[in-house]
Design a protein around this motif. Structure first.
Motif, short mmCIF file in Angstrom:
data_model
loop_
_atom_site.label_atom_id
_atom_site.label_comp_id
_atom_site.label_asym_id
_atom_site.label_seq_id
_atom_site.Cartn_x
_atom_site.Cartn_y
_atom_site.Cartn_z
N LEU A 20 -71.77 -115.69 55.61
CA LEU A 20 -72.74 -115.42 56.68
C LEU A 20 -73.22 -113.98 56.65
CD1 LEU A 20 -71.16 -117.38 59.68
CD2 LEU A 20 -73.13 -118.02 58.28
N ILE A 21 -72.32 -113.05 56.35
CA ILE A 21 -72.73 -111.65 56.25
C ILE A 21 -73.72 -111.46 55.12
CG2 ILE A 21 -71.93 -109.31 55.75
CD1 ILE A 21 -71.25 -110.26 58.56
N LEU A 22 -73.43 -112.05 53.96
CA LEU A 22 -74.35 -111.93 52.82
C LEU A 22 -75.69 -112.58 53.12
CD1 LEU A 22 -71.90 -112.59 49.84
CD2 LEU A 22 -72.87 -110.40 50.57
N SER A 23 -75.67 -113.75 53.75
CA SER A 23 -76.92 -114.42 54.12
C SER A 23 -77.74 -113.55 55.07
CB SER A 23 -76.63 -115.77 54.77
OG SER A 23 -76.05 -116.66 53.85
N ALA A 24 -77.06 -112.94 56.04
CA ALA A 24 -77.77 -112.08 56.99
C ALA A 24 -78.40 -110.88 56.30
CB ALA A 24 -76.80 -111.62 58.09
N LEU A 25 -77.68 -110.28 55.35
CA LEU A 25 -78.24 -109.14 54.61
C LEU A 25 -79.42 -109.55 53.76
CD1 LEU A 25 -74.94 -107.32 53.52
CD2 LEU A 25 -76.56 -106.61 55.29
N LEU A 26 -79.34 -110.72 53.12
CA LEU A 26 -80.47 -111.21 52.33
C LEU A 26 -81.69 -111.48 53.21
CD1 LEU A 26 -78.81 -113.68 49.78
CD2 LEU A 26 -79.95 -111.52 49.26
N VAL A 27 -81.46 -112.13 54.34
CA VAL A 27 -82.57 -112.43 55.24
C VAL A 27 -83.19 -111.15 55.78
CG1 VAL A 27 -83.16 -113.45 57.47
CG2 VAL A 27 -81.70 -114.71 55.89
N PHE A 28 -82.36 -110.19 56.16
CA PHE A 28 -82.88 -108.94 56.69
C PHE A 28 -83.72 -108.20 55.65
CE2 PHE A 28 -82.52 -104.36 57.44
CZ PHE A 28 -83.02 -104.27 58.73
N GLY A 29 -83.20 -108.08 54.43
CA GLY A 29 -83.97 -107.42 53.38
C GLY A 29 -85.27 -108.13 53.09
N ILE A 60 -69.19 -129.69 54.70
CA ILE A 60 -69.27 -130.68 53.61
C ILE A 60 -68.36 -130.28 52.45
CG2 ILE A 60 -70.81 -131.65 51.86
CD1 ILE A 60 -73.06 -131.42 53.96
N TYR A 61 -68.44 -129.03 52.03
CA TYR A 61 -67.68 -128.57 50.88
C TYR A 61 -66.19 -128.58 51.18
CZ TYR A 61 -66.50 -125.55 46.88
OH TYR A 61 -65.97 -125.04 45.73
N ALA A 65 -85.19 -117.47 66.76
CA ALA A 65 -84.68 -118.80 67.09
C ALA A 65 -84.51 -119.64 65.83
CB ALA A 65 -85.62 -119.48 68.07
N GLY A 66 -85.45 -119.55 64.90
CA GLY A 66 -85.32 -120.28 63.64
C GLY A 66 -84.11 -119.86 62.86
N MET A 67 -83.78 -118.57 62.87
CA MET A 67 -82.60 -118.10 62.15
C MET A 67 -81.31 -118.56 62.83
SD MET A 67 -83.88 -114.30 61.11
CE MET A 67 -85.38 -114.12 60.16
N ILE A 68 -81.34 -118.63 64.17
CA ILE A 68 -80.16 -119.14 64.87
C ILE A 68 -79.92 -120.60 64.51
CG2 ILE A 68 -79.21 -119.64 67.15
CD1 ILE A 68 -80.69 -117.19 68.20
N VAL A 69 -81.00 -121.37 64.43
CA VAL A 69 -80.87 -122.78 64.03
C VAL A 69 -80.33 -122.88 62.60
CG1 VAL A 69 -82.16 -124.91 63.56
CG2 VAL A 69 -82.66 -123.57 65.60
N SER A 70 -80.72 -121.93 61.75
CA SER A 70 -80.26 -121.98 60.36
C SER A 70 -78.75 -121.78 60.26
CB SER A 70 -80.99 -120.92 59.52
OG SER A 70 -80.56 -119.60 59.88
N LEU A 71 -78.13 -121.16 61.29
CA LEU A 71 -76.67 -121.04 61.28
C LEU A 71 -76.01 -122.41 61.27
CD1 LEU A 71 -76.09 -118.13 63.85
CD2 LEU A 71 -75.84 -118.03 61.36
N GLY A 72 -76.60 -123.36 61.98
CA GLY A 72 -76.08 -124.72 61.96
C GLY A 72 -76.21 -125.36 60.60
N VAL A 73 -77.32 -125.08 59.91
CA VAL A 73 -77.49 -125.61 58.56
C VAL A 73 -76.43 -125.03 57.63
CG1 VAL A 73 -79.09 -125.77 56.61
CG2 VAL A 73 -79.96 -125.87 58.96
N ALA A 74 -76.17 -123.72 57.76
CA ALA A 74 -75.14 -123.09 56.93
C ALA A 74 -73.76 -123.67 57.25
CB ALA A 74 -75.14 -121.58 57.15
N ALA A 75 -73.49 -123.90 58.54
CA ALA A 75 -72.19 -124.47 58.91
C ALA A 75 -72.02 -125.87 58.34
CB ALA A 75 -72.06 -124.50 60.44
#
Length: 625
Positions: free
Chosen positions: A466-475, A509-510, A494-504
């Motif tokens: 999640l930290i890496l995803s946040a840094l990529l999105v911010f950059g 699954i894995y 709001a779209g990024m908050i929803v994407s947290l559910g997609v990441a979860a």
């Protein structure tokens, strides 16, 4: 299931991810207009709902058949609306097209009423009565110059072009070609005429009050001196008059707009820099004389508008008989009669309405084509035009097409309907930003707490992902804001908050697949690649569906909903990057550690009893069989 072929080398994927980070943050700090302090370079472009301002979405419709306008017509409308917005005197205004029929106007940090900028474009044909220097400096009126083009009957031999034929070019001072006589000198004092006199119509009370405020600002001496001028003052002959009129140079465009047209024209310290930025509504009345500029250099006093944009049926850039580019004009039935009357009046200079400074090279009056507050052309009338007409000059194909588009747009049946309007104060915008960031932080924190509670050691993988995803999105937000003008809005957060559910979802699954492999008795080292193979397709499918939904929403939506869709799609794509280049490689490395072998530490659970015991048949006879 057979084990996967080949041996994975997680270092390669992690190296690729590191390379992506290095490139991305080099762009953040050193590319795309990055400047200022360290903090400034790390600031993404924020939307109006986060920093305050005004945003309006206009929808263009064709009043004839209800279909969207063409891309060319929409772009012409955007340019005109942008000129209107800039005429309001605002800074950093942004006017962009959105989809095939929407125009979005954004004014960061400004709360303005934008209703008037979406009104129909105002095309006017006005006779040029007088011309003067528009620089706004204390100088004498300039000598008359040649017109930038001429108007001739369609099909007739074109007039010899003048020194410049660009649609917005100022009259060329180099003289025309083909033996045309130069225009008379403007040094003689022009005599006022009836047609050039100030309008006798009553002035609204609100305008009168504003004029009194301007009078108090410039002072009684300056106002009295300006009111007594009958023609543009020659300040070189009377320097003291220049000192008296100097306060007019300090007026804002809105203050200049309330002055009488004669005063705007006669006061030499009122220049085109002020006149060009007046509100379009201040000069929109076709029954009033107005002052306008051409190319920011020449100031014209213009007569009432005898022909309007609605009288133009079509305008096209064509090649004439001499293989030169001209603009062909077609008028409506009523419009042709008005155009004929105007050209007769200009060609014969009836009543000597056009003074010496306004005449063209052949001593004929000119007609200015005015779109909103801008003169796009001022050709000399070469005859009484009873049919289709041509505007000639030294046009290139690009110049002729641009002028034709401006003339044609004024006659298009295009209207704009406000679809969305938003005014946000700076204080409320900062409150929105804090609330959005707080919501995103709480969402991420809850996911991390759940991950550590349920998956224990594997929670650290989720946390780092999640930290890496946040840094990529911010950059990516910082770079996209500079390169394509993407702005982060509250809907985008709001779209990024929803994407947290997609990441979860991809985590669950894995890791659940991995637990299944452990329960079947496999070691963690062999379970990780098997679980990845089984989970990979599901993860890709789930993210692809989310991405497809975001794309569809982006295409069909307008306004801030687009920001939600774009942010959701961006976060989903970058989540896939982290899944493939970090999560799976790091899990492969963890599988080789001693802590990962402990069910209590890893959170993967224990293996179930052997398969032979689980699948032992209950019926003894079935076993014997």
């Amino acid at each position: 299931m057979a084990p996967p072929q080949g041996q994975m080398r997680p270092g390669r994927q992690l190296a690729v991810l590191g390379f992506i980070f290095v490139v991305l943050y080099l762009l953040v700090f050193f590319a795309g207009g990055a400047s200022g302090s360290f903090k400034d370079r790390l600031e993404p472009k924020l939307g109006l709902d986060l920093i305050g301002g005004t945003r309006m979405t206009l929808q263009a419709t064709n009043s004839v058949d209800g279909k969207p306008p063409t891309a060319q017509n929409l772009e012409e409308a955007r340019q005109i609306i942008e000129n209107r917005v800039n005429g309001l005197g605002v800074a950093e205004a942004e006017v962009v097209t959105e989809g095939n029929r929407n125009i979005v106007i954004s004014l960061p940090g400004e709360n303005r009423n934008l209703d008037e900028v979406g009104s129909a474009a105002e095309l006017r044909f006005r006779k040029v009565l007088k011309a003067a220097d528009g620089s706004g400096t204390a100088a004498a009126p300039p000598a008359a110059t040649a017109a930038p083009g001429s108007v001739t009957p369609s099909g007739a031999p074109s007039a010899t072009p003048s020194g410049s034929g660009a649609p917005s070019a100022t009259p060329s001072g180099s003289g025309g070609q083909g033996g045309m006589a130069p225009a008379p000198s403007a040094s003689a004092t022009p005599t006022p005429s009836a047609s050039a006199s100030a309008s006798a119509e009553p002035v609204p009370a609100s305008i009168e009050e504003q004029r009194k405020a301007v009078e108090q600002k410039v002072g009684a001496a300056a106002w009295q001196a300006a009111s007594g001028l009958q023609a543009p003052a020659d300040l070189s002959a009377d320097p003291s008059l220049g000192d008296k009129l100097k306060p007019f140079s300090t007026l804002s465009p809105q203050e200049v707009a309330v002055l009488p047209a004669q005063m705007q024209f006669n006061v030499p310290t009122i220049g085109c820099a002020q006149l060009d930025k007046r509100p379009p509504a201040s000069i929109s009345d076709p029954k009033q004389q107005v002052v306008s500029c051409e190319d920011g250099a020449s100031k014209y006093l213009l007569d009432q508008a005898k022909v309007l944009g609605t009288d133009v049926d079509d305008a096209n850039a064509v090649l004439d008989q001499t293989n030169a580019w001209v603009v062909s004009l077609d008028f409506t039935g009523d419009g042709q009669g008005k155009w004929t009357a105007l050209t007769r009046e200009a060609f014969n200079n009836e009543g000597q309405a056009c003074d010496a400074t306004a005449l063209g090279q052949d001593g004929k009056c000119r007609v200015a084509v005015v779109l909103d507050n801008e003169i796009v052309s001022s050709p000399e009338i070469q005859g009484v035009l009873t049919g289709n007409s041509q505007i000639t000059g030294n046009f290139t194909q690009k110049d002729a097409s641009a002028l034709a588009g401006q003339l044609r747009y004024g006659a298009l049946p295009v209207t704009f309907e406000p679809q969305e309007s938003q005014n946000v104060t700076a204080t409320l915008g900062a409150s929105h930003l804090r609330a959005g960031l707080l919501a995103a932080g709480i969402g991420m924190l809850l996911v991390i707490i759940y991950a550590f509670f349920y998956y224990r050691l594997l929670g650290s993988v989720i946390f780092l992902s999640l930290i890496l995803s946040a840094l990529l999105v911010f950059g990516a937000l910082v770079v996209l804001g500079r390169q394509i003008g993407f702005t982060l809005t509250l809907a985008g957060i709001a779209g990024m908050i929803v994407s947290l559910g997609v990441a979860a979802d991809s985590f669950v699954i894995y890791f659940e697949r991995l637990k299944d492999e452990i329960r079947e008795g496999r070691s963690p080292r062999s379970a990780v690649p098997r679980a990845w193979v089984r989970a990979r397709r599901t993860i890709i499918s789930a993210n692809a569906i989310t991405l497809l939904s975001a794309v569809v929403l982006y295409v069909v939506s307008v306004g801030t909903v687009k920001g939600f869709a774009f942010a959701l799609g961006l976060a989903t794509v970058l989540d896939l990057v982290v899944v493939f280049l970090f999560r799976h490689p790091i899990m492969t490395m963890f599988a080789r550690t001693r802590a990962f072998l402990s069910p209590r530490v890893s959170g993967l659970g224990r293996a179930l009893p052997a398969r032979s015991q689980q699948t032992q048949p209950r019926n003894p006879r079935a076993k014997e069989a």
